[in-house]
Design a protein around this motif. Structure first.
Motif, mmCIF file in Angstrom:
data_model
loop_
_atom_site.group_PDB
_atom_site.id
_atom_site.type_symbol
_atom_site.label_atom_id
_atom_site.label_comp_id
_atom_site.label_asym_id
_atom_site.label_seq_id
_atom_site.Cartn_x
_atom_site.Cartn_y
_atom_site.Cartn_z
ATOM 1 N N CYS A 1 0.835 -1.211 0.000
ATOM 2 C CA CYS A 1 0.000 0.000 0.000
ATOM 3 C C CYS A 1 0.866 1.257 0.000
ATOM 4 C CB CYS A 1 -0.922 0.006 1.220
ATOM 5 S SG CYS A 1 -2.300 -1.165 1.136
ATOM 6 N N GLN B 1 2.253 1.816 -3.408
ATOM 7 C CA GLN B 1 1.231 2.220 -4.377
ATOM 8 C C GLN B 1 0.585 3.558 -4.029
ATOM 9 O OE1 GLN B 1 0.660 0.337 -7.214
ATOM 10 N NE2 GLN B 1 2.416 -0.810 -6.413
ATOM 11 N N ILE C 1 -1.368 4.108 -1.497
ATOM 12 C CA ILE C 1 -2.714 3.891 -0.953
ATOM 13 C C ILE C 1 -2.673 4.170 0.548
ATOM 14 C CG2 ILE C 1 -4.533 2.185 -0.541
ATOM 15 C CD1 ILE C 1 -3.594 0.729 -3.082
ATOM 16 N N LEU D 1 -9.527 0.583 -1.973
ATOM 17 C CA LEU D 1 -9.303 -0.782 -2.452
ATOM 18 C C LEU D 1 -10.441 -1.263 -3.338
ATOM 19 C CD1 LEU D 1 -7.884 -2.628 0.687
ATOM 20 C CD2 LEU D 1 -6.627 -1.863 -1.340
ATOM 21 N N LYS E 1 -7.385 -4.030 -7.599
ATOM 22 C CA LYS E 1 -6.179 -3.673 -6.852
ATOM 23 C C LYS E 1 -5.709 -4.836 -5.981
ATOM 24 C CE LYS E 1 -6.853 1.334 -6.805
ATOM 25 N NZ LYS E 1 -7.105 2.546 -5.997
ATOM 26 N N ARG F 1 -3.856 -7.159 -8.129
ATOM 27 C CA ARG F 1 -2.506 -6.663 -8.399
ATOM 28 C C ARG F 1 -1.583 -6.916 -7.204
ATOM 29 N NH1 ARG F 1 -4.502 -1.007 -11.189
ATOM 30 N NH2 ARG F 1 -4.813 -1.829 -13.317
ATOM 31 N N TYR F 2 -2.143 -6.800 -5.999
ATOM 32 C CA TYR F 2 -1.333 -7.105 -4.807
ATOM 33 C C TYR F 2 -0.902 -8.571 -4.826
ATOM 34 C CZ TYR F 2 -0.037 -8.528 -0.168
ATOM 35 O OH TYR F 2 0.643 -9.088 0.892
#
Length: 337
Positions: free
Chosen positions: A42, A45, A47, A53, A57, A60-61
């Motif tokens: 996070c 990124q 975030i 979220l 996403k 992608r994590y």
């Protein structure tokens, strides 16, 4: 539904606090470690609010974590399973949509893929015990390995033992779950049991208590069986005992990796023993010990009760006998029919 802003790191802290009473310490640590990777992602990124979220996403994590850690399928599954539980909890406090957890994809494992085959072979265990009996009799490493191999104890149960839990005359151990004084055991009160000991194990324990054991108490005034000069041995200390004694250069005086033992850091320092490619964990000792007992024709229900593991879990995760070995064991019974 109105979402309330919440930073990832704060969310993990709240989650761990909320589940502290229901999770064993080892499980808390595992969840903290796994979710720590999520917090790191996070941050990378940008975030800073879990409200952002989405299912995409989170996917992608998963790809990032797989590439970042070069994860084996069972490890990836444990990582994503923990994340799913965490995201579901976040939904209960209005940090993410309540159905977002269902979009956390966890890999499916083929039969047997969730079991690891690494274990201490019975011949290796014999060599280790011979070395310990000769050069480190009734030492902390000798006691630890004896209890794991012969009593089938997990490291948490080894740590949890007090002097008063051992009855030399009855040749037994009383394994207890005492979370209020920081010695929980796996399966909590369902893991409590009496364990019969062999005369050999009792002789080692008696010698440890009489001659080698540091006379110390823990912070709760209890008398730990496996003590150090600072009190009760820590879980990582017990793990280091096993990593260090399972190095081949320790008990066999040989290196299977063609290293110069005198120049090898893993050989020279106990704190670096885990870096030896051949050193093994406490779980590998337990798996090998259970397989050894089963190969010795001890009934599965007896091993299951002694090791405090269900027959189903024993079969999937611990029993490393081949199908041919099982057939030959059955054959010995057929000879008597």
């Amino acid at each position: 539904m109105t979402l309330e802003p919440l930073e990832p790191e704060e969310a993990v802290e709240l989650y761990l606090q909320d589940r502290k009473s229901e999770l064993a310490k080892s499980t808390q640590y595992a969840h903290s470690s796994r979710l720590g990777h999520f917090v790191r992602w996070c941050n990378e990124q940008g975030i800073d609010n879990l409200n952002e979220l989405t299912g995409r996403k989170l996917h992608r994590y998963r790809l990032w974590r797989r590439a970042d850690g070069n994860l084996a399928p069972p490890t990836e599954k444990s990582q994503m399973d923990t994340l799913r539980v965490f995201i579901r909890w976040c939904g209960t406090i209005d940090a993410v949509p309540t159905d977002l957890w269902s979009k956390v994809v966890s890999p499916s494992l083929s039969e047997g893929e969730n079991s690891r085959d690494v274990m201490v072979d019975s011949e290796v265990a014999k060599g280790i015990l011979e070395y310990l009996s000769t050069y480190e009799y009734a030492s902390e490493r000798h006691v630890t390995f004896h209890l794991m191999w012969h009593a089938l104890l997990r490291r948490g149960a080894v740590r949890a033992l007090d002097l008063e839990d051992y009855d030399s005359e009855e040749m037994s151990l009383d394994v207890r779950h005492r979370p209020e004084t920081e010695t929980p055991i796996k399966n909590k009160h369902n893991g409590e049991r009496f364990i019969a000991l062999s005369s050999e194990t009792c002789t080692v324990l008696d010698a440890w208590i009489e001659d080698r054991r540091p006379d110390s108490v823990d912070e709760y005034g209890r008398n730990p069986m496996l003590s150090t000069s600072q009190g009760r041995a820590h879980l990582t200390t017990i793990q280091s005992y096993i990593y260090s004694i399972t190095r081949p250069c320790t008990y066999d005086k040989d290196c299977p990796h063609d290293r110069e033992i005198s120049e090898c850091k893993a050989a020279a320092m106990r704190s670096s023993a885990s870096t030896c490619p051949s050193s093994l964990s406490p779980h590998a000792v337990r798996r090998g010990a259970i397989t050894h007992w089963l190969n010795s024709d001890v009934p599965e229900q007896v091993v299951s009760a002694r090791a405090n593991v269900s027959p189903a879990v024993l079969d999937e995760h611990y029993d490393r006998r081949t199908e041919r070995e099982k057939m030959e064991q059955r054959r010995r019974y057929l000879d008597n029919v």
